[in-house]
Enzyme design. Structure first.
Site, PDB file in Angstrom:
ATOM      1  N   ARG A  16       0.822  -1.205   0.000  1.00 60.31           N
ATOM      2  CA  ARG A  16       0.000   0.000   0.000  1.00 60.31           C
ATOM      3  C   ARG A  16       0.856   1.256   0.000  1.00 60.31           C
ATOM      4  NH1 ARG A  16      -2.437   1.076   6.014  1.00 60.31           N
ATOM      5  NH2 ARG A  16      -0.558   0.623   7.219  1.00 60.31           N
ATOM      6  N   ASP A 105      12.798   2.249   2.284  1.00 61.37           N
ATOM      7  CA  ASP A 105      11.868   2.213   3.415  1.00 61.37           C
ATOM      8  C   ASP A 105      12.589   1.863   4.704  1.00 61.37           C
ATOM      9  OD1 ASP A 105      12.375  -0.367   2.451  1.00 61.37           O
ATOM     10  OD2 ASP A 105      10.344  -1.094   2.870  1.00 61.37           O
ATOM     11  N   ARG A 106      13.505   0.911   4.632  1.00 65.52           N
ATOM     12  CA  ARG A 106      14.269   0.540   5.823  1.00 65.52           C
ATOM     13  C   ARG A 106      15.161   1.702   6.268  1.00 65.52           C
ATOM     14  NH1 ARG A 106      17.313  -4.870   4.610  1.00 65.52           N
ATOM     15  NH2 ARG A 106      17.491  -4.980   6.896  1.00 65.52           N
TER      16      ARG A 106
END
Length: 270
Positions: A16, A105-106
């Site tokens: 998402r 994202d990490r």
């Protein structure tokens, strides 16, 4: 657009898209989320014009193109910066052999966590399509991490690659768990008496077991307290099975994006 305009932060994960509009001091004006499936577009119609959009995207080129088209439809020519992991940023140092190979994202999540729990040693566990772990020292040094199949992916893989096991989606599995693992943890080991519950509970406990093992190993190695920070779409299910202290944070990536945006603004002299 003025230097006092807010930033639009976008976290495109594997399942998402999450977004938030934030001011320079980090205050949130608006936020939302939508799945990749379907034709829905983010509802930005009533938002003030941001100065820039910041994107963390691990979902591929098609999703990146969809986001760019949505931005251009609402704010033509709005500057868009897609972040990448690097060697050092916002007080976090990347120890990956190839720093740019770390998922954005990490990277953003670690930046957000380091700022949220300043001065603490951290193990960051994110339960999404993949389950990721990051060991982050109090000085901001990311020493390394792990990637495993996520909770839903584990269950789906068992159904798709065996002849007789059912394929459980997250919604069905949540109904089967219904707090049973947490309750069993207070009275003894949990063993299910039907196949769907065996599968959903087994995958949940596999996730929890990985996290608990690495949390204990990290504390043994570092000989200091380590805060376990949990997040992600399956955090409710996996956290219910954890038998170690943990702290939930639902916006690590967006928080990290806000810090990256603020640091870049200072570099530009805005």
């Amino acid at each position: 657009m003025t230097s006092g305009a807010p930033d639009l932060l976008i976290d495109a994960g594997n399942s998402r898209i999450k977004w938030a509009l934030v001011t320079a001091d980090g205050s949130q004006i608006a936020a939302g989320a939508l799945p990749h499936s379907g034709a829905d577009q983010p509802d930005w119609s009533d938002l003030p014009t941001p100065c820039r959009a910041w994107l963390s995207n691990v979902a591929g080129e098609n999703v990146a193109a969809r986001i760019a088209a949505s931005l251009d439809a609402r704010w033509p020519q709005l500057p868009l910066t897609t972040i990448r992991a690097c060697a050092q940023q916002c007080g976090v140092t990347n120890s990956y052999t190839t720093p740019q190979a770390l998922g954005s994202d990490r990277w953003a999540g670690m930046i957000g966590a380091h700022a949220a729990f300043l001065g603490e040693h951290l193990l960051i566990a994110t339960f999404g399509t993949a389950t990721t772990l990051e060991a982050l020292r109090a000085d901001g040094c990311f020493v390394g991490g792990l990637i495993a199949p996520g909770w839903s992916l584990m269950m789906r893989s068992l159904g798709e690659h065996t002849a007789q096991l059912p394929t459980l989606d997250a919604h069905a599995a949540r109904g089967l768990l219904d707090g049973s693992i947490a309750a069993a943890g207070r009275s003894g080991p949990f063993f299910a008496t039907d196949t769907p519950r065996s599968l959903s509970a087994g995958c949940t406990l596999a996730q929890a077991g990985l996290v608990e093992r690495m949390w204990r190993d990290l504390q043994d190695e570092w000989q200091v307290p380590v805060r376990l920070v949990v997040s992600g779409g399956a955090v409710d299910e996996v956290a219910s099975a954890l038998k170690v202290p943990h702290t939930r944070h639902d916006s690590l990536v967006l928080s990290g994006l806000a810090l990256i945006a603020a640091e870049r603004a200072l570099e530009r002299g805005n």
